[in-house]
Design a protein around this motif. Sequence first.
Motif, short mmCIF file in Angstrom:
data_model
loop_
_atom_site.label_atom_id
_atom_site.label_comp_id
_atom_site.label_asym_id
_atom_site.label_seq_id
_atom_site.Cartn_x
_atom_site.Cartn_y
_atom_site.Cartn_z
N PRO A 186 -1.35 0.35 -5.29
CA PRO A 186 -2.21 -0.02 -3.88
C PRO A 186 -2.15 1.21 -3.47
O PRO A 186 -1.76 1.77 -2.58
N HIS A 187 -3.12 0.98 -3.02
CA HIS A 187 -4.01 2.31 -1.73
C HIS A 187 -4.66 1.97 -0.58
O HIS A 187 -5.50 0.94 -0.72
N THR A 188 -4.06 1.82 0.60
CA THR A 188 -4.83 1.45 1.86
C THR A 188 -5.21 2.02 2.95
O THR A 188 -5.91 1.65 3.24
N GLU A 189 -5.26 3.55 2.09
CA GLU A 189 -5.98 4.76 3.23
C GLU A 189 -6.23 5.56 2.84
O GLU A 189 -6.13 5.48 1.41
N VAL A 190 -7.48 5.82 3.07
CA VAL A 190 -8.38 7.06 3.10
C VAL A 190 -7.37 8.73 1.65
O VAL A 190 -7.59 8.71 0.55
N ILE A 191 -6.28 8.77 2.84
CA ILE A 191 -5.29 10.17 2.30
C ILE A 191 -4.45 9.25 0.68
O ILE A 191 -4.95 10.48 -0.10
#
Length: 1532
Positions: A186-191
């Motif tokens: 899961p990826h929640t941020e742009v970085i």
Amino acid sequence: MPRISITANSIHDGANFSQVLASPSWLGDASSTGWVTRRTLFGASRKVESDGLIAVRDSGCPYILFSVSTSARTVGLTSFHQPSPSTLIEHLRATSLMDQVHALGPSAHVFPEGVRHSFSVPDVPYSEKLTTLAFLLLLSLLLSRSIANRKTPKCVAPSLDVLLVLKIFFGVVYAAAVTCTSLALPHTEVIEWIGAGTQIAASMTFVAASISEHHHSIAPSTLTTLYAVLAAAFYAYTAGRLGPDAPSAAAASLLCLVFLESKNKRTLLIPMDPAPAYESTLSFLIRPFFPHIAPLLYAGSQRRLKLDELREIPLDLQADPATQKLMSALAKGDKKSEKYLFNSAFQAFGGQFLAPVVPRLIVVVATFAQVTLVEQLISYVSDSSISNERGPILILAYFLVYVSLTISNYVYTEKINAFIVQCGSALTGSIYGKTLRLTSMAAREVGQGAATTYMSIDVEKVTAGFSIFHEVWASVVIILVACAMLWIKAGLLVMLAPLLFIISLLGATSVLSGHVGASQKRVMDAIDARVKVLSSVLNQLRPIKLNAYEPFLESKISDLRKIETNALKQFMDFIAAAATLGNMGSYGTFMVTLAAYYALPVIGWGDLPPLTVTSVFTLYTIVSLLIHPLNVIGQTLPLLFASLASITRIQGFLQLPEKAETPAPLVDLDDRTFIKGCTFGWDDSTPVLHGIDLELSPRELHMVVGSVASGKSSLIMSLLGETKLFEGVMKVNAPKVALASQTAFIYPGTLRSNILLDNPFDEAFYDKVIHACGLRQDIEALPYRDLTMLGEKGATLSGGQRQRVALARAVYAQADLVLLDDVFSALDGETEAHVFASLFGGEGMLKDRTVVLVTHAIHHLSKADKVIVMESGRVAHFGSFEQVRAAGATFALASLAVEAKAQVMAEQNSTEATIVDEEKEEEEAWSAEQISRRGAYLFYAKCAGYVQIAILGGFILGWGLANVSAVVYLSFLPSSPGRLGLWVAGYAGVVAINLLFVAMTLLVFARVLSGSTASNVHKAELVGVMESPISWITKNPVGKILNRFSQDIQVADREFPFACMNCSVNILGTLATFLFIALATPLMGLALPILGVFGFYALRFYLKTSKQFRRLELGSKSPLYTLFGTTISGLITVRAYGAQDYFRSQNASFVNKSQGALHHRLAGQLFLRIFLFWFQTILSCSVAILTVSLRSSTSAPILGVALSALVSLGGTMSFMLTSYATVENGSIAIERIQEFANLPKEETLIGTDETKDAEEWPCAGSLAFSDFSMRYREDLPPALKNISFALEGGSKIGICGRTGSGKSSTVLSLFRGIDQHLVTGSIVIDGVDISTVSLKKLRESMSIVTQDPFLWHGSIRENIDVGGEHNDAEIWEVLKHVEMFDAVSALDDKLDHLVVDEESFSKGQRQLLCLARALLRNKKIMVLDESNSSMDHVTDEKIRHVVDSQMKSFTVIAIAHRISTIVNFDKILVLDNGFIAEFEEPQVLLSNPESRFARLAASQGIYHPDLAPSGVAVKGIDDGTVVVVTEDLVNV
């Protein structure tokens, strides 16, 4: 967010790290938004989904607060220096943090002491950014490399192979695994999305780059391999921490790719020219295991290695590429700059120069990490409150630190070695290239000896200075870091004490280093002076021995050596002082530290805790790390200045004036060569030719005649552009020029290669040239025909043969302009007639060439198209033969239609050369080397003096014991804290004793080395060579001998003795360390003998081959120096043929061989160095394991001594064994010197000296050969066969015959130049068999003027009056007799004028000086060995007058090709193939037209009066019984 309070009771000791991480009580509300993984906090894998604050305590150190905020996604760090929990609570309340503390659970949040040093807590977003940036960097590098590869040719065929298929397969697996894993998380941020995308892109780019590198890189790609290693480590770490969702497939595939990317592709490479070196095809991960050197090390331990068995060195280290880079930079540099060479070298090799910096810094970091390890391990043993769980962490830390130290040392040393080889290749090639461009005058001034010194000694000093430079700056860094650590551990004021002490020592060392540089220059100048004289003497050693001049010249060389050793003594004194200062820093620094630690609290300037075992040995370890850098600065900084002095010397050579570039010939219809109103000179001040007006007609023969020193040879040199043009216009329209000079130029190579140079081989034309130059019979007699290797300057050929080889070269070149300088002087009459007719007859090979022939054979003048008569540097007459005669150059009339029809006899060659089987000699030398090396050590000890060696050994032992006592003393120091002042004073006394031993040892060492050893070693070698048989001198090239007197003496003077002393001192230090380890860990003491045996056999394995590498290196330099010396002497000939590129390639080949041997020797040393560091790693880790395992029974003080010694053990052992290897390798040089010192002596006496009571012998000069035969070797046929003849005292005999008939053998036998077991029969002088006369007395009783005039590097006075037995008036008188009074008077220094080399005077002038020396010697028997071959006929006539008037009472034996010089002698001896063909008065022989002598005479226009051709003009000689049909110029 809940707000609670925390009490002191909720923070306590006793919990471990794993308990905290496993505690569920502090996880908080699982429904909180956002998440922070514990791996980003503590390296764990579970999630932290709550804000909070964690307190971590380190024993005696701050409490650390980690405040975790899920909303800000940050980890804050606050540290405190108060040790109590209550103070922590007070701080929390004061900073309003108490209300934000999350409930942490019942306890277990105070970590054990030491945890702070074992992990870090990075900022979470920053960690993500860092990972992303790392992959972005790798991605960009992979992309740029792939794009760059598209512009380079492929080195592997563009097809699928097994290796490529496997790379693609595992690369695809890796890329797929990364893609799947990244998309599943899961990826929640742009970085996070950027990071995932970067990893996916990098994986795909990696696959493409791997394919590209596979096709375009010769070696396994460092970039893709390094990427695979780093990525594998990253994904393996991730897989181990994140659980089932980890990219384990990516990690596994990357591990496979590490192996595949490291696999070499040698079998897949497209054939290349040149082929890549084996080493260049290896991966950087494979090279540290030495696959390129280990097989050679093994082979060398079993048998003798040959030079051609060594592998090729990498292309960038070879001569041509390295030289080209440096010369290109030199061409762009400012030649007037004081840093011209340094700046140019840095521009060319700046990257390689700086390459060792990074690995050296890593070495420094790993070195100081050892301080922490020592501190932690001693604390672990001495403080029982420390948890046992820290033990494994310490063991792991030891492993990581020492492995890092080993690997970084490998990379650092490899970079250093590569630059040493590359820089050496470049400098040597540049020096040689500069030599080819020097002006003739500059080349004379430099001389062979000095030029060799630049190549041998100065280049080595410069390359050594490179490694010294890196050690010096690294030492400065170590000193600064050590001082910083002292500041941290003991405070600023304690740190300042040793720092100021070090600064004062460095200042003193710097001042001293300036004096060292100056003294080094004096040493090098003294070496130059000695080598110059020695070189000139060695080049003339045969005639020197025949004249018994050895004692005088040996004394002169010994005097120069004394000047050198005096300079060396001063240099050694400075080195000893600098080394003492370095050791003073080593021992005195800790003493000053202890004194400051004691004194500062006493005077109230600090409150320092009492010294404990941990603190003492921590401080001592820090200070001990200063020992090596301080010694480096003290001992090598002066050597660095010496290296800079060598750079200055080489720079001075490179700034010498160069010969102006000859412009390309103009393409026009006018193909004339002309000189109009030209004045030429050798330098800027003194013209030698004045107002020259000449025009050389195309395809015509121009003959140049004139008296000695009239300017004939200078005219030839001017046509070549070798002189300076003051005024006038000169045009030489000849695209290709050939030259055969007075002194035949022969370089070390085959006879065929000497003729061809760089021209292609045309067998039919070659055979025609060989026949024309009369070389067919000579070649047939050689063991390998025209493929026989010729010695230096053609030492294996007679003078006539050398001259004809040079002539053949000029003919084979098919040049437009052929310049021949007196090429017929060394030929007998029949050979001369054949060669002249073959070259200049109707169908002559030079008939259609423009030829300028300087000659004294004026009976050929009528064959010239133009005649040039030189007189006092001017053209007196120029025109055809008739025009010149009509213009006033009167001729005795002769019928030009009458030609002497000389019968060309088949020349039987009995070459007097000894063909050397070098391969057999090397094999025998190696076999002898395997038997024993003790002889070399005993020889050196004998030269040094056994008593002096014993005294020096005693001081070294005292030094070692004092050093050990200082360390042992420290183990007792912490036990009496109340009497610290007395203990410090006692330690100061121990240090003072230590320094006293150091100073006395170095002083005695300097005195022993410079006072007796250096002089005795050189003297033994010099005496051995001077007293060696002539046969040995003939077969050994001067370059080989000179190498022994330059490089080997350099090793004996410095490298060998320094290594002996360093090895001895370090052996004592290593044994002491082993003793401390055994006392600290007894079980390790049981294992030490096993490790010692293993190390011993590994060392033997290395040393056997290391000695061979050194032998090959030294041996490979001899041909390099020989070629260099030959090029200096034949520079004009090389340039005349435009063969600079050919000889440059020859030099490059020799450089590659010598640098290849050096490269392998350095690789062997690196093998040993890394082996020793692995040995240290095993030893240190073993001590750590045993200490942790036996914690309760280990003594902390003894452990402190052992651990502090272990820190420097690797360097000590490396230095010890490297020194030992240097000693063993240096013993090869000592053995080579001993070989010369023990050369077989000439047989001085057989039986009883029958002349010992005679005041004057010989008194009459009668001479008789009785059934005399001789041969040069037992396996060769006789050179003289049953020779018998007798002469009365005062008579004169002329000896003539074809080349190789035995003339020179007869003279050599007279001087007993042949071993007497190769002789039968007898030679009797005044009734005494010469075999019963001492050799010195025999040769002193006669004088000889040889065919090649010999003058050595000295004044005219020293050359004429060798023994210094005559006054100047007598010298001037003999100069008048030989017509050299005016020439010497015209010199600025008169009799003190320095004879630099053979070009100082013309060949005829040099011969006249030699004749003056013989006259001044005034011996009863005078031998003239073709002494007038280089003189014009008028001068020859004057010399004949000298013989008749000044040598009336002498018995004169003259070997002559010019029959006119002996036609009026009492007897003529004609030799043919070693037999006496005729022995009679000349009139009798001339009266028989069938006699050999009559035919030889007729070929030169000399007849008996009754047999003179009708219609010719005759000129009577003496009583008119003999007439000469001549075309002599009466006024010449």
